[in-house]
Design a protein around this motif. Structure first.
Motif, PDB file in Angstrom:
ATOM      1  N   ALA A  72      56.776  46.439 -33.644  1.00  0.00           N
ATOM      2  CA  ALA A  72      55.393  46.018 -34.444  1.00  0.00           C
ATOM      3  C   ALA A  72      56.481  44.669 -35.506  1.00  0.00           C
ATOM      4  O   ALA A  72      55.696  43.857 -36.139  1.00  0.00           O
ATOM      5  N   GLU A  73      57.332  45.533 -35.829  1.00  0.00           N
ATOM      6  CA  GLU A  73      58.170  44.460 -36.836  1.00  0.00           C
ATOM      7  C   GLU A  73      58.934  43.430 -36.201  1.00  0.00           C
ATOM      8  O   GLU A  73      58.751  42.319 -36.894  1.00  0.00           O
ATOM      9  N   GLY A  75      57.172  41.823 -33.692  1.00  0.00           N
ATOM     10  CA  GLY A  75      55.701  40.979 -33.218  1.00  0.00           C
ATOM     11  C   GLY A  75      55.892  40.976 -31.938  1.00  0.00           C
ATOM     12  O   GLY A  75      54.554  40.461 -31.361  1.00  0.00           O
ATOM     13  N   ILE A  76      55.768  42.046 -31.257  1.00  0.00           N
ATOM     14  CA  ILE A  76      55.726  42.366 -29.636  1.00  0.00           C
ATOM     15  C   ILE A  76      54.910  42.943 -29.434  1.00  0.00           C
ATOM     16  O   ILE A  76      54.546  43.747 -28.465  1.00  0.00           O
ATOM     17  N   GLU A  78      51.500  43.894 -30.178  1.00  0.00           N
ATOM     18  CA  GLU A  78      50.406  43.268 -29.374  1.00  0.00           C
ATOM     19  C   GLU A  78      50.641  42.837 -27.845  1.00  0.00           C
ATOM     20  O   GLU A  78      50.119  42.594 -27.133  1.00  0.00           O
ATOM     21  N   SER A  79      51.375  42.152 -27.692  1.00  0.00           N
ATOM     22  CA  SER A  79      51.399  41.911 -26.426  1.00  0.00           C
ATOM     23  C   SER A  79      52.583  42.505 -25.305  1.00  0.00           C
ATOM     24  O   SER A  79      51.449  41.908 -24.116  1.00  0.00           O
TER      25      SER A  79
END
Length: 115
Positions: A72-73, A75-76, A78-79
């Motif tokens: 989460a930190e 930014g991966i 969700e993808s």
């Protein structure tokens, strides 16, 4: 003991840490296989999955909790990302201190044919 990961835990070998709590430390892999490649280890030395004892199972939960937080930190989450543990020489385990590879930042494709 001459374990590079234990030396990272104790601070005698530098690493680029992204997460640390009382049970787990996570840091960038020095030979990344993906744009995001983080190693997540319990601070307690356990050679491999085969050496996990009853009292150690909570540490693996802590590793997974750290993976979720780090994804989460960075930014991966969700993808998508991959969390991999190699167990033993034939799997490709090089450092015999249980660790997980958190990989992401690009499409990784199926790990196994037909998956």
């Amino acid at each position: 003991m001459d374990c590079i990961f234990c030396k990272i835990v104790e601070g005698s070998v530098p690493s680029k840490k992204v997460f640390e709590n009382e049970h787990v430390v996570a840091f960038h892999d020095i030979q990344p296989a993906a744009p995001v490649h983080i190693l997540i280890i319990p601070k307690k030395h356990i050679a491999s999955m085969n050496d996990v004892q009853q009292e150690d199972w909570h540490l693996l939960g802590e590793v997974h909790r750290a993976a979720q937080h780090i994804a989460a930190e960075l930014g991966i989450a969700e993808s998508g990302y991959r969390l991999v543990n190699n167990c033993g020489k034939d799997s490709g385990q090089i450092v015999f201190h249980i660790h997980y590879h958190l990989l992401g930042g690009k499409p990784l494709g199926p790990l196994l044919a037909g998956a």
